[in-house]
Design a protein around this motif. Structure first.
Motif, mmCIF file in Angstrom:
data_model
loop_
_atom_site.group_PDB
_atom_site.id
_atom_site.type_symbol
_atom_site.label_atom_id
_atom_site.label_comp_id
_atom_site.label_asym_id
_atom_site.label_seq_id
_atom_site.Cartn_x
_atom_site.Cartn_y
_atom_site.Cartn_z
ATOM 1 N N ARG A 256 -8.686 -0.406 -2.477
ATOM 2 C CA ARG A 256 -9.119 0.943 -2.121
ATOM 3 C C ARG A 256 -8.407 2.033 -2.914
ATOM 4 O O ARG A 256 -8.494 3.211 -2.584
ATOM 5 N N CYS A 257 -7.701 1.647 -3.963
ATOM 6 C CA CYS A 257 -6.997 2.647 -4.751
ATOM 7 C C CYS A 257 -7.918 3.252 -5.816
ATOM 8 O O CYS A 257 -8.819 2.605 -6.329
ATOM 9 N N ASP A 258 -7.715 4.527 -6.122
ATOM 10 C CA ASP A 258 -8.337 5.194 -7.255
ATOM 11 C C ASP A 258 -7.476 6.395 -7.611
ATOM 12 O O ASP A 258 -6.514 6.730 -6.908
ATOM 13 N N ILE A 284 3.054 10.586 -14.372
ATOM 14 C CA ILE A 284 3.516 9.586 -13.403
ATOM 15 C C ILE A 284 2.545 8.419 -13.460
ATOM 16 O O ILE A 284 1.332 8.593 -13.256
ATOM 17 N N THR A 285 3.054 7.221 -13.727
ATOM 18 C CA THR A 285 2.203 6.028 -13.789
ATOM 19 C C THR A 285 2.430 5.195 -12.538
ATOM 20 O O THR A 285 3.558 4.745 -12.282
ATOM 21 N N VAL A 286 1.374 5.014 -11.763
ATOM 22 C CA VAL A 286 1.447 4.240 -10.526
ATOM 23 C C VAL A 286 0.723 2.916 -10.742
ATOM 24 O O VAL A 286 -0.428 2.889 -11.188
ATOM 25 N N ASP A 287 1.408 1.821 -10.444
ATOM 26 C CA ASP A 287 0.861 0.476 -10.626
ATOM 27 C C ASP A 287 0.449 -0.066 -9.263
ATOM 28 O O ASP A 287 1.286 -0.246 -8.376
ATOM 29 N N CYS A 288 -0.851 -0.323 -9.069
ATOM 30 C CA CYS A 288 -1.330 -0.875 -7.804
ATOM 31 C C CYS A 288 -1.011 -2.363 -7.744
ATOM 32 O O CYS A 288 -1.447 -3.144 -8.598
ATOM 33 N N ALA A 289 -0.250 -2.777 -6.746
ATOM 34 C CA ALA A 289 0.142 -4.185 -6.613
ATOM 35 C C ALA A 289 -1.059 -5.070 -6.312
ATOM 36 O O ALA A 289 -1.071 -6.247 -6.678
ATOM 37 N N CYS A 291 -4.418 -4.736 -7.304
ATOM 38 C CA CYS A 291 -5.371 -5.003 -8.390
ATOM 39 C C CYS A 291 -4.738 -4.960 -9.775
ATOM 40 O O CYS A 291 -5.439 -5.109 -10.778
ATOM 41 N N SER A 292 -3.417 -4.732 -9.844
ATOM 42 C CA SER A 292 -2.683 -4.693 -11.117
ATOM 43 C C SER A 292 -3.255 -3.650 -12.078
ATOM 44 O O SER A 292 -3.264 -3.855 -13.292
ATOM 45 N N THR A 293 -3.755 -2.557 -11.533
ATOM 46 C CA THR A 293 -4.281 -1.466 -12.343
ATOM 47 C C THR A 293 -3.264 -0.323 -12.374
ATOM 48 O O THR A 293 -2.670 0.012 -11.356
ATOM 49 N N LYS A 294 -3.068 0.252 -13.560
ATOM 50 C CA LYS A 294 -2.154 1.377 -13.704
ATOM 51 C C LYS A 294 -2.929 2.686 -13.659
ATOM 52 O O LYS A 294 -3.960 2.830 -14.322
#
Length: 306
Positions: A256-258, A284-289, A291-294
């Protein structure tokens, strides 16, 4: 001439009840959704198996939710274990999950580590969040036994006094891709809703019959995409006077991240902290655990919007 082609039965769960035996059940099978989640991480085989089983369990338990906006979360956590954290969740048919682990220590225990080798003195937390009513139920049990399924059975017996049977199986489809299947049976003394669970083993010995039949289900059947879930229900309980098939649930990958959501989360931090998070370019780079998307977010834009 009619087309009798049998299509793979994948990414679906079905619910059913056995009224005369005061029991309910769920069956689920994952295929492409499982491949999509695993492909995002490139996990070693042992971690893939663990996450595949846990995602299947999450699908089975998630379909218990009557609130489409509700969420089921399965979380295993340890102190000092090879696996430090595993999280899976379900919301309205959407699944996601990830595992944090020590790759060096995993390499020391071989290709088929036991549950204890992975988690040590770990605990499993199962949380049901009902979005509409705001109710939240959580139970925590030790990761005992030889499988995640056994730990989940302990959760229902200890936290809710509901005898349960859970079977999980992994396999490969005709195309060589991952397939996982699961069976979940529960004793319900008075229909789908049930009643107080005290002394159910003594009050209702018919549960032993249901559990014995469920125990005959083979892992090769659960993970065979060419056998429909309804066929498996019939194989187990065709001698019962009535088996009611309930709703089916289509399953999919659901992170559900975007970018918008990430920016909203970052906006909750004070400006000074957001600036500290940013790199030399102010990003700021956020890495979603999951889906491994930055997700790169410009810190100044967050500050302007805050």
């Amino acid at each position: 001439m009619s087309d009798t082609t049998v299509l793979p039965d994948l990414d679906r769960a079905v619910a059913f009840t056995i009224p005369a035996q005061h029991a309910r059940g769920r069956m689920a099978r994952l295929g492409p959704v499982l491949d999509a989640i695993l492909a995002a991480h490139n996990y070693p085989a042992a971690i893939e198996r663990l996450l595949a089983e846990s995602l299947t369990l999450t699908a089975l338990l998630g379909t218990l939710l009557k609130d489409a906006a509700g969420q089921l979360t399965l979380q295993a956590q340890t102190r000092g274990g090879i696996v430090s954290l595993m999280v899976c969740d379900y919301q309205d048919g959407a699944l996601r999950g990830y595992v944090q682990f020590d790759a060096e220590r995993l390499g020391e225990v071989g290709d088929n580590p036991s549950l204890y080798a992975l988690f040590g003195q770990g605990h499993l937390a199962i949380t049901f969040d009902q979005a509409t009513s705001g109710e939240r139920y959580q139970g925590i049990v030790p990761l005992d036994g030889d499988s995640v399924a056994a730990a989940a059975e302990s959760y229902f017996l200890q936290s809710e006094q509901i005898p349960s049977l859970i079977r999980l199986a992994l396999g490969k489809g005709p195309d060589g891709r991952h397939v996982a299947g699961g069976l979940f049976l529960q004793h319900l003394p008075e229909g789908e809703e049930g009643r107080e669970r005290l002394h159910v083993r003594l009050d209702h010995p018919e549960w032993e019959r249901v559990a014995a039949l469920g125990g005959t289900m083979g892992g090769d059947e659960l993970a065979d995409p060419m056998l429909s879930l309804e066929t498996l229900v019939w194989r187990l309980f065709n001698e019962e006077s009535e088996v009611r098939l309930l709703a089916e649930t289509r399953l999919g990958k659901g992170c559900r991240c975007d970018g918008t959501y990430i920016a909203q989360v970052l906006a909750k931090f004070p400006l000074a902290e957001r600036l500290e998070m940013a790199d030399e370019n102010g990003v700021i780079t956020v890495d979603c655990a999951f889906c491994s998307t930055k997700f790169p977010v410009v810190a100044s834009e967050i500050a302007d919007a805050a």
